[in-house]
Design a protein around this motif. Structure first.
Motif, PDB file in Angstrom:
ATOM      1  N   TRP A 115       0.828  -1.209   0.000  1.00 43.77           N
ATOM      2  CA  TRP A 115       0.000   0.000   0.000  1.00 43.77           C
ATOM      3  C   TRP A 115       0.862   1.258   0.000  1.00 43.77           C
ATOM      4  O   TRP A 115       0.542   2.253  -0.663  1.00 43.77           O
ATOM      5  CB  TRP A 115      -0.910  -0.048   1.221  1.00 43.77           C
ATOM      6  CG  TRP A 115      -1.672   1.200   1.521  1.00 43.77           C
ATOM      7  CD1 TRP A 115      -2.741   1.704   0.842  1.00 43.77           C
ATOM      8  CD2 TRP A 115      -1.431   2.113   2.604  1.00 43.77           C
ATOM      9  NE1 TRP A 115      -3.191   2.863   1.429  1.00 43.77           N
ATOM     10  CE2 TRP A 115      -2.396   3.129   2.516  1.00 43.77           C
ATOM     11  CE3 TRP A 115      -0.501   2.148   3.641  1.00 43.77           C
ATOM     12  CZ2 TRP A 115      -2.452   4.176   3.431  1.00 43.77           C
ATOM     13  CZ3 TRP A 115      -0.558   3.193   4.554  1.00 43.77           C
ATOM     14  CH2 TRP A 115      -1.521   4.200   4.436  1.00 43.77           C
ATOM     15  N   GLY A 116       1.984   1.209   0.729  1.00 44.75           N
ATOM     16  CA  GLY A 116       2.865   2.370   0.801  1.00 44.75           C
ATOM     17  C   GLY A 116       3.496   2.738  -0.531  1.00 44.75           C
ATOM     18  O   GLY A 116       3.910   3.882  -0.728  1.00 44.75           O
ATOM     19  N   GLU A 117       3.554   1.778  -1.471  1.00 44.05           N
ATOM     20  CA  GLU A 117       4.152   2.035  -2.793  1.00 44.05           C
ATOM     21  C   GLU A 117       3.129   2.447  -3.839  1.00 44.05           C
ATOM     22  O   GLU A 117       3.497   2.834  -4.959  1.00 44.05           O
ATOM     23  CB  GLU A 117       4.876   0.770  -3.280  1.00 44.05           C
ATOM     24  CG  GLU A 117       6.060   0.363  -2.397  1.00 44.05           C
ATOM     25  CD  GLU A 117       6.641  -0.977  -2.828  1.00 44.05           C
ATOM     26  OE1 GLU A 117       5.980  -1.671  -3.651  1.00 44.05           O
ATOM     27  OE2 GLU A 117       7.720  -1.336  -2.340  1.00 44.05           O
ATOM     28  N   LEU A 118       1.842   2.354  -3.500  1.00 43.31           N
ATOM     29  CA  LEU A 118       0.811   2.673  -4.485  1.00 43.31           C
ATOM     30  C   LEU A 118       0.749   4.173  -4.756  1.00 43.31           C
ATOM     31  O   LEU A 118       0.952   4.999  -3.861  1.00 43.31           O
ATOM     32  CB  LEU A 118      -0.560   2.200  -3.992  1.00 43.31           C
ATOM     33  CG  LEU A 118      -0.806   0.689  -3.927  1.00 43.31           C
ATOM     34  CD1 LEU A 118      -2.175   0.416  -3.312  1.00 43.31           C
ATOM     35  CD2 LEU A 118      -0.703   0.070  -5.309  1.00 43.31           C
ATOM     36  N   ALA A 119       0.449   4.493  -5.989  1.00 41.42           N
ATOM     37  CA  ALA A 119       0.217   5.888  -6.366  1.00 41.42           C
ATOM     38  C   ALA A 119      -1.260   6.203  -6.178  1.00 41.42           C
ATOM     39  O   ALA A 119      -2.106   5.311  -6.092  1.00 41.42           O
ATOM     40  CB  ALA A 119       0.632   6.111  -7.817  1.00 41.42           C
ATOM     41  N   GLU A 120      -1.564   7.503  -6.130  1.00 46.21           N
ATOM     42  CA  GLU A 120      -2.975   7.895  -6.084  1.00 46.21           C
ATOM     43  C   GLU A 120      -3.590   7.700  -7.474  1.00 46.21           C
ATOM     44  O   GLU A 120      -2.892   7.864  -8.470  1.00 46.21           O
ATOM     45  CB  GLU A 120      -3.101   9.357  -5.640  1.00 46.21           C
ATOM     46  CG  GLU A 120      -2.526   9.643  -4.266  1.00 46.21           C
ATOM     47  CD  GLU A 120      -3.260   8.931  -3.138  1.00 46.21           C
ATOM     48  OE1 GLU A 120      -4.360   8.382  -3.404  1.00 46.21           O
ATOM     49  OE2 GLU A 120      -2.754   8.896  -2.021  1.00 46.21           O
ATOM     50  N   PRO A 121      -4.885   7.356  -7.618  1.00 48.49           N
ATOM     51  CA  PRO A 121      -5.867   7.197  -6.540  1.00 48.49           C
ATOM     52  C   PRO A 121      -5.937   5.778  -5.967  1.00 48.49           C
ATOM     53  O   PRO A 121      -6.763   5.506  -5.102  1.00 48.49           O
ATOM     54  CB  PRO A 121      -7.182   7.532  -7.248  1.00 48.49           C
ATOM     55  CG  PRO A 121      -6.972   7.039  -8.640  1.00 48.49           C
ATOM     56  CD  PRO A 121      -5.522   7.297  -8.954  1.00 48.49           C
ATOM     57  N   GLU A 122      -5.062   4.850  -6.480  1.00 46.94           N
ATOM     58  CA  GLU A 122      -5.114   3.468  -6.003  1.00 46.94           C
ATOM     59  C   GLU A 122      -4.872   3.374  -4.493  1.00 46.94           C
ATOM     60  O   GLU A 122      -5.468   2.541  -3.813  1.00 46.94           O
ATOM     61  CB  GLU A 122      -4.089   2.606  -6.743  1.00 46.94           C
ATOM     62  CG  GLU A 122      -4.457   2.271  -8.174  1.00 46.94           C
ATOM     63  CD  GLU A 122      -4.237   3.432  -9.118  1.00 46.94           C
ATOM     64  OE1 GLU A 122      -3.517   4.409  -8.724  1.00 46.94           O
ATOM     65  OE2 GLU A 122      -4.755   3.395 -10.249  1.00 46.94           O
ATOM     66  N   ARG A 123      -4.023   4.243  -3.995  1.00 45.89           N
ATOM     67  CA  ARG A 123      -3.721   4.225  -2.565  1.00 45.89           C
ATOM     68  C   ARG A 123      -4.968   4.530  -1.738  1.00 45.89           C
ATOM     69  O   ARG A 123      -5.211   3.895  -0.711  1.00 45.89           O
ATOM     70  CB  ARG A 123      -2.619   5.241  -2.268  1.00 45.89           C
ATOM     71  CG  ARG A 123      -2.166   5.280  -0.827  1.00 45.89           C
ATOM     72  CD  ARG A 123      -1.044   6.314  -0.668  1.00 45.89           C
ATOM     73  NE  ARG A 123      -0.793   6.612   0.718  1.00 45.89           N
ATOM     74  CZ  ARG A 123       0.080   5.944   1.486  1.00 45.89           C
ATOM     75  NH1 ARG A 123       0.755   4.931   0.977  1.00 45.89           N
ATOM     76  NH2 ARG A 123       0.265   6.272   2.748  1.00 45.89           N
ATOM     77  N   GLN A 124      -5.772   5.487  -2.187  1.00 43.95           N
ATOM     78  CA  GLN A 124      -6.988   5.855  -1.474  1.00 43.95           C
ATOM     79  C   GLN A 124      -8.050   4.756  -1.562  1.00 43.95           C
ATOM     80  O   GLN A 124      -8.862   4.593  -0.652  1.00 43.95           O
ATOM     81  CB  GLN A 124      -7.557   7.158  -2.030  1.00 43.95           C
ATOM     82  CG  GLN A 124      -6.781   8.400  -1.636  1.00 43.95           C
ATOM     83  CD  GLN A 124      -6.830   8.672  -0.144  1.00 43.95           C
ATOM     84  OE1 GLN A 124      -7.869   8.484   0.500  1.00 43.95           O
ATOM     85  NE2 GLN A 124      -5.714   9.103   0.424  1.00 43.95           N
ATOM     86  N   LYS A 125      -8.034   4.011  -2.646  1.00 45.92           N
ATOM     87  CA  LYS A 125      -9.066   2.998  -2.868  1.00 45.92           C
ATOM     88  C   LYS A 125      -8.754   1.661  -2.185  1.00 45.92           C
ATOM     89  O   LYS A 125      -9.640   0.833  -2.016  1.00 45.92           O
ATOM     90  CB  LYS A 125      -9.241   2.762  -4.368  1.00 45.92           C
ATOM     91  CG  LYS A 125      -9.793   3.960  -5.125  1.00 45.92           C
ATOM     92  CD  LYS A 125      -9.890   3.652  -6.614  1.00 45.92           C
ATOM     93  CE  LYS A 125     -10.450   4.827  -7.394  1.00 45.92           C
ATOM     94  NZ  LYS A 125     -10.500   4.537  -8.852  1.00 45.92           N
ATOM     95  N   PHE A 126      -7.507   1.434  -1.800  1.00 46.65           N
ATOM     96  CA  PHE A 126      -7.111   0.145  -1.243  1.00 46.65           C
ATOM     97  C   PHE A 126      -7.832  -0.127   0.079  1.00 46.65           C
ATOM     98  O   PHE A 126      -8.045   0.769   0.885  1.00 46.65           O
ATOM     99  CB  PHE A 126      -5.598   0.114  -1.022  1.00 46.65           C
ATOM    100  CG  PHE A 126      -5.086  -1.191  -0.476  1.00 46.65           C
ATOM    101  CD1 PHE A 126      -4.876  -2.269  -1.323  1.00 46.65           C
ATOM    102  CD2 PHE A 126      -4.835  -1.350   0.882  1.00 46.65           C
ATOM    103  CE1 PHE A 126      -4.421  -3.485  -0.824  1.00 46.65           C
ATOM    104  CE2 PHE A 126      -4.372  -2.559   1.389  1.00 46.65           C
ATOM    105  CZ  PHE A 126      -4.164  -3.625   0.533  1.00 46.65           C
ATOM    106  N   ARG A 127      -8.186  -1.424   0.298  1.00 48.03           N
ATOM    107  CA  ARG A 127      -8.836  -1.820   1.540  1.00 48.03           C
ATOM    108  C   ARG A 127      -8.258  -3.141   2.051  1.00 48.03           C
ATOM    109  O   ARG A 127      -7.901  -4.028   1.279  1.00 48.03           O
ATOM    110  CB  ARG A 127     -10.350  -1.992   1.352  1.00 48.03           C
ATOM    111  CG  ARG A 127     -11.093  -0.708   1.005  1.00 48.03           C
ATOM    112  CD  ARG A 127     -11.118   0.254   2.182  1.00 48.03           C
ATOM    113  NE  ARG A 127     -11.887   1.456   1.885  1.00 48.03           N
ATOM    114  CZ  ARG A 127     -11.374   2.571   1.345  1.00 48.03           C
ATOM    115  NH1 ARG A 127     -10.079   2.620   1.043  1.00 48.03           N
ATOM    116  NH2 ARG A 127     -12.150   3.610   1.120  1.00 48.03           N
ATOM    117  N   PHE A 128      -8.196  -3.253   3.368  1.00 53.72           N
ATOM    118  CA  PHE A 128      -7.847  -4.503   4.054  1.00 53.72           C
ATOM    119  C   PHE A 128      -9.040  -4.865   4.916  1.00 53.72           C
ATOM    120  O   PHE A 128      -9.303  -4.212   5.935  1.00 53.72           O
ATOM    121  CB  PHE A 128      -6.594  -4.307   4.911  1.00 53.72           C
ATOM    122  CG  PHE A 128      -6.066  -5.556   5.577  1.00 53.72           C
ATOM    123  CD1 PHE A 128      -4.900  -6.150   5.131  1.00 53.72           C
ATOM    124  CD2 PHE A 128      -6.727  -6.133   6.662  1.00 53.72           C
ATOM    125  CE1 PHE A 128      -4.393  -7.296   5.748  1.00 53.72           C
ATOM    126  CE2 PHE A 128      -6.243  -7.270   7.280  1.00 53.72           C
ATOM    127  CZ  PHE A 128      -5.071  -7.861   6.816  1.00 53.72           C
TER     128      PHE A 128
END
Length: 356
Positions: A115-128
């Motif tokens: 998650w720390g390596e994701l760019a926006e907007p993927e980072r905002q959309k990620f869920r655990f």
């Protein structure tokens, strides 16, 4: 994008995978270690489906999990992987610590790195999304209100304690690192593909095999029963619109005693497959010594789920248990393939030689 589930060859995980492929065009990566309760035959119908990728792996293997997240560009993780049977946790708690606590830790670490390596907007959309249990809340008396998300954690078995610890880890990773997590705490699931050590499939299998039906203590322990496909629909809804950092209780609005559940199953089998001797199945009930520290009552208040994300279960207990009994009657070969030497050894260890 893709979702990744862990423990996806087990009972709830495999039902979720089957429902996901049926209702979504999005690819699902299914990770399972294939311990005793993991069964690839649960996923036979997905064998040639390109939207389902099965990977045999241990969630404690950080590098493998991280590689899968990166390779498949995963947008969400759903953590079903867990040792889940209270009786087994009493006899051997170590496996529960390794999978439920250490495994969740390693999965969180891999998720945080990815998650720390994701760019926006993927980072905002990620869920655990962490799938947990109502057993973390402890036990209730008959007069106490059902568990809400605000109940204090008071786990009473090694299994419940290991799940409580994993819940706390998930919360901490959200608060400390900002990892976008959601936790769900569900009531007792039942339905197709449940390993036959649990009450409902155990009762159905033993009844159809002409054997005694073990019931712990006086059989008056109360549980809220949730049909597994309803649980899966709730999880899809939580993944879609649930708020980061929130906890949602998922229940079926079906409080029943264990003895009542067994009697309902017996009545259904009397109707659907009468015994050759025309005797009632209920006459085979055998009360056995209660399990140590057996919690008396669990009950879920799912008001938050209903009001905040507009979810309600589709099945009543009466409709869900009929579907369940019919499924096991039509899939006896599935159960027989499981009931092997290891299972028999466990059954004898748990109930002794008192049952016929």
């Amino acid at each position: 994008m893709t979702i990744l589930i862990t423990g996806g060859a087990g009972f709830i995980g495999s039902n979720f995978a089957l429902d996901w492929v049926r209702t979504s065009v999005e690819q699902i990566v299914n990770v399972d270690k294939l311990t005793y309760a993991g069964n690839l035959s649960n996923l036979d119908s997905l064998r040639d489906n390109h939207n389902h990728v099965f990977v045999r792996a241990d969630i404690n293997d950080y590098s493998v999990v991280l590689n899968l997240l990166q390779t498949y560009k995963v947008r969400a993780i759903l953590n079903f992987a867990a040792e889940s049977h209270v009786d087994r946790s009493i006899h051997g708690p170590r496996d529960f610590i390794e999978t439920n606590i250490v495994g969740t830790f390693n999965l969180l670490e891999a998720a945080r790195a990815y998650w720390g390596e994701l760019a926006e907007p993927e980072r905002q959309k990620f869920r655990f999304l962490h799938v947990s249990t109502d057993e973390v809340y402890g036990t209730l008396t008959a007069a106490q209100p059902a568990f809400t998300e605000m109940n204090q954690y008071q786990p009473n078995s090694p299994y419940a304690a290991s799940k409580a610890a994993s819940d706390h880890l998930v919360r901490a990773y959200c608060h400390t690192y900002g990892l976008p997590v959601i936790t769900t705490n569900c009531s007792n699931n039942y339905g197709p593909y449940q390993f036959p050590e649990k009450l409902i499939p155990l009762t159905i299998h033993r009844a159809l095999s002409g054997k005694e039906l073990p019931v712990y203590g006086d059989g008056q322990q109360v549980r809220d029963w949730l049909y597994v496909k309803d649980h899966c629909s709730a999880l899809r809804r939580v993944l879609e619109v649930g708020a980061v950092g929130e906890v949602y209780n998922i229940g079926g609005n079906n409080e029943k005693t264990n003895l009542d559940v067994v009697k309902v199953i017996c009545a259904l089998l009397d109707e659907l497959k009468p015994r050759a001797d025309r005797q009632l199945y209920e006459l085979r009930v055998a009360f056995v010594a209660d399990r140590p520290g057996h919690d008396r009552r669990y009950a879920i208040d799912a008001t938050k789920l209903a009001t905040q994300i507009s979810w309600q279960p589709d099945e009543t207990f009466e409709s869900g248990i009929r579907k369940t009994v019919e499924w096991y009657m039509g899939n006896q070969a599935w159960t027989e393939a499981i009931v092997n030497g290891e299972y028999r050894t466990w059954l004898e260890k748990q109930y002794g030689n008192t049952l016929s």
